[in-house]
Design a protein around this motif. Structure first.
Motif, PDB file in Angstrom:
ATOM      1  N   LYS A  52       0.874  -1.172   0.000  1.00  0.00           N
ATOM      2  CA  LYS A  52       0.000   0.000   0.000  1.00  0.00           C
ATOM      3  C   LYS A  52       0.911   1.221   0.000  1.00  0.00           C
ATOM      4  CE  LYS A  52      -2.127  -1.025   3.816  1.00  0.00           C
ATOM      5  NZ  LYS A  52      -3.035  -1.042   4.953  1.00  0.00           N
ATOM      6  N   GLU A  53       0.359   2.364  -0.290  1.00  0.00           N
ATOM      7  CA  GLU A  53       1.152   3.592  -0.322  1.00  0.00           C
ATOM      8  C   GLU A  53       1.915   3.808   0.987  1.00  0.00           C
ATOM      9  OE1 GLU A  53       3.017   6.654  -2.016  1.00  0.00           O
ATOM     10  OE2 GLU A  53       1.568   5.396  -3.089  1.00  0.00           O
ATOM     11  N   SER A  54       1.275   3.537   2.122  1.00  0.00           N
ATOM     12  CA  SER A  54       1.916   3.756   3.422  1.00  0.00           C
ATOM     13  C   SER A  54       3.081   2.791   3.665  1.00  0.00           C
ATOM     14  CB  SER A  54       0.882   3.604   4.546  1.00  0.00           C
ATOM     15  OG  SER A  54       0.314   2.309   4.528  1.00  0.00           O
ATOM     16  N   ASP A  55       3.146   1.685   2.932  1.00  0.00           N
ATOM     17  CA  ASP A  55       4.238   0.724   3.103  1.00  0.00           C
ATOM     18  C   ASP A  55       5.544   1.229   2.494  1.00  0.00           C
ATOM     19  OD1 ASP A  55       2.595  -1.180   4.347  1.00  0.00           O
ATOM     20  OD2 ASP A  55       1.971  -2.003   2.411  1.00  0.00           O
ATOM     21  N   HIS A  56       5.473   2.130   1.543  1.00  0.00           N
ATOM     22  CA  HIS A  56       6.667   2.580   0.830  1.00  0.00           C
ATOM     23  C   HIS A  56       7.623   3.376   1.721  1.00  0.00           C
ATOM     24  CE1 HIS A  56       5.121   1.022  -2.908  1.00  0.00           C
ATOM     25  NE2 HIS A  56       3.978   1.655  -2.688  1.00  0.00           N
ATOM     26  N   LYS A  57       7.124   3.924   2.815  1.00  0.00           N
ATOM     27  CA  LYS A  57       7.969   4.700   3.722  1.00  0.00           C
ATOM     28  C   LYS A  57       8.745   3.817   4.691  1.00  0.00           C
ATOM     29  CE  LYS A  57       4.240   6.975   4.721  1.00  0.00           C
ATOM     30  NZ  LYS A  57       3.264   7.780   5.456  1.00  0.00           N
ATOM     31  N   LYS A  58       8.340   2.586   4.830  1.00  0.00           N
ATOM     32  CA  LYS A  58       8.967   1.672   5.793  1.00  0.00           C
ATOM     33  C   LYS A  58      10.274   1.120   5.232  1.00  0.00           C
ATOM     34  CE  LYS A  58       5.525   1.638   8.778  1.00  0.00           C
ATOM     35  NZ  LYS A  58       5.660   2.022  10.163  1.00  0.00           N
ATOM     36  N   GLU A  59      11.312   1.158   6.055  1.00  0.00           N
ATOM     37  CA  GLU A  59      12.617   0.628   5.660  1.00  0.00           C
ATOM     38  C   GLU A  59      12.970  -0.549   6.557  1.00  0.00           C
ATOM     39  OE1 GLU A  59      15.728   3.512   5.438  1.00  0.00           O
ATOM     40  OE2 GLU A  59      14.387   5.035   4.612  1.00  0.00           O
ATOM     41  N   LEU A  60      13.438  -1.630   5.956  1.00  0.00           N
ATOM     42  CA  LEU A  60      13.783  -2.824   6.708  1.00  0.00           C
ATOM     43  C   LEU A  60      14.829  -2.520   7.776  1.00  0.00           C
ATOM     44  CD1 LEU A  60      13.488  -5.834   7.219  1.00  0.00           C
ATOM     45  CD2 LEU A  60      15.168  -6.228   5.397  1.00  0.00           C
ATOM     46  N   ALA A  61      15.862  -1.771   7.432  1.00  0.00           N
ATOM     47  CA  ALA A  61      16.930  -1.470   8.396  1.00  0.00           C
ATOM     48  C   ALA A  61      16.374  -0.771   9.633  1.00  0.00           C
ATOM     49  CB  ALA A  61      18.007  -0.615   7.740  1.00  0.00           C
ATOM     50  N   ASP A  62      15.479   0.182   9.440  1.00  0.00           N
ATOM     51  CA  ASP A  62      14.896   0.904  10.563  1.00  0.00           C
ATOM     52  C   ASP A  62      14.034  -0.008  11.421  1.00  0.00           C
ATOM     53  OD1 ASP A  62      14.399   3.369  12.045  1.00  0.00           O
ATOM     54  OD2 ASP A  62      12.369   3.252  11.209  1.00  0.00           O
ATOM     55  N   GLU A  63      13.265  -0.882  10.775  1.00  0.00           N
ATOM     56  CA  GLU A  63      12.405  -1.802  11.517  1.00  0.00           C
ATOM     57  C   GLU A  63      13.238  -2.816  12.298  1.00  0.00           C
ATOM     58  OE1 GLU A  63       9.424  -0.969  11.905  1.00  0.00           O
ATOM     59  OE2 GLU A  63       9.255   0.427  10.237  1.00  0.00           O
ATOM     60  N   LEU A  64      14.328  -3.308  11.704  1.00  0.00           N
ATOM     61  CA  LEU A  64      15.224  -4.218  12.420  1.00  0.00           C
ATOM     62  C   LEU A  64      15.883  -3.520  13.608  1.00  0.00           C
ATOM     63  CD1 LEU A  64      16.888  -6.076   9.415  1.00  0.00           C
ATOM     64  CD2 LEU A  64      15.313  -7.071  11.101  1.00  0.00           C
TER      65      LEU A  64
END
Length: 108
Positions: A52-64
């Protein structure tokens, strides 16, 4: 930064900027939330799920990093030295899994 330094920096941040640690159970719930956010990024970037559009802001490195932050919070508040814990975990795996993966035909 070493794991020990990370634990110390997080502890300092929590006790100054963060005021205090959340309870251990609250941090366990937060850890679960953060792991879910990693799963969401993985499912969309490497899996079959569409974004979804809101998913594009998420970065794997930041979430990890969020997962690591909360994990180290839990370690700090329960008195676990993660450097020692990880060294012991390596020892356990080196004994238990010394031949397990090499002999696994699924990995050939």
């Amino acid at each position: 930064m070493t794991i020990k330094e990370a634990q110390e920096r997080i502890d300092n941040w929590i006790n100054t900027t963060g005021v205090r640690y959340f309870s251990e159970l609250t941090n366990m719930a937060i850890l679960t939330e953060e792991v879910g956010e990693v799963a969401r990024v993985m499912a969309r970037k490497y899996g079959d799920q569409s974004s979804k559009e809101s998913d594009h802001k998420k970065e794997l490195a930041d979430e990890l990093a969020d997962v690591m932050w909360v994990l180290l919070c839990i370690a700090n508040q329960t008195g676990v030295d993660m450097t020692v814990a990880l060294e012991k975990n390596f020892d356990k795996k080196n004994i238990r899994d010394a031949h397990r993966h090499v002999n696994n035909p699924k990995l050939k």
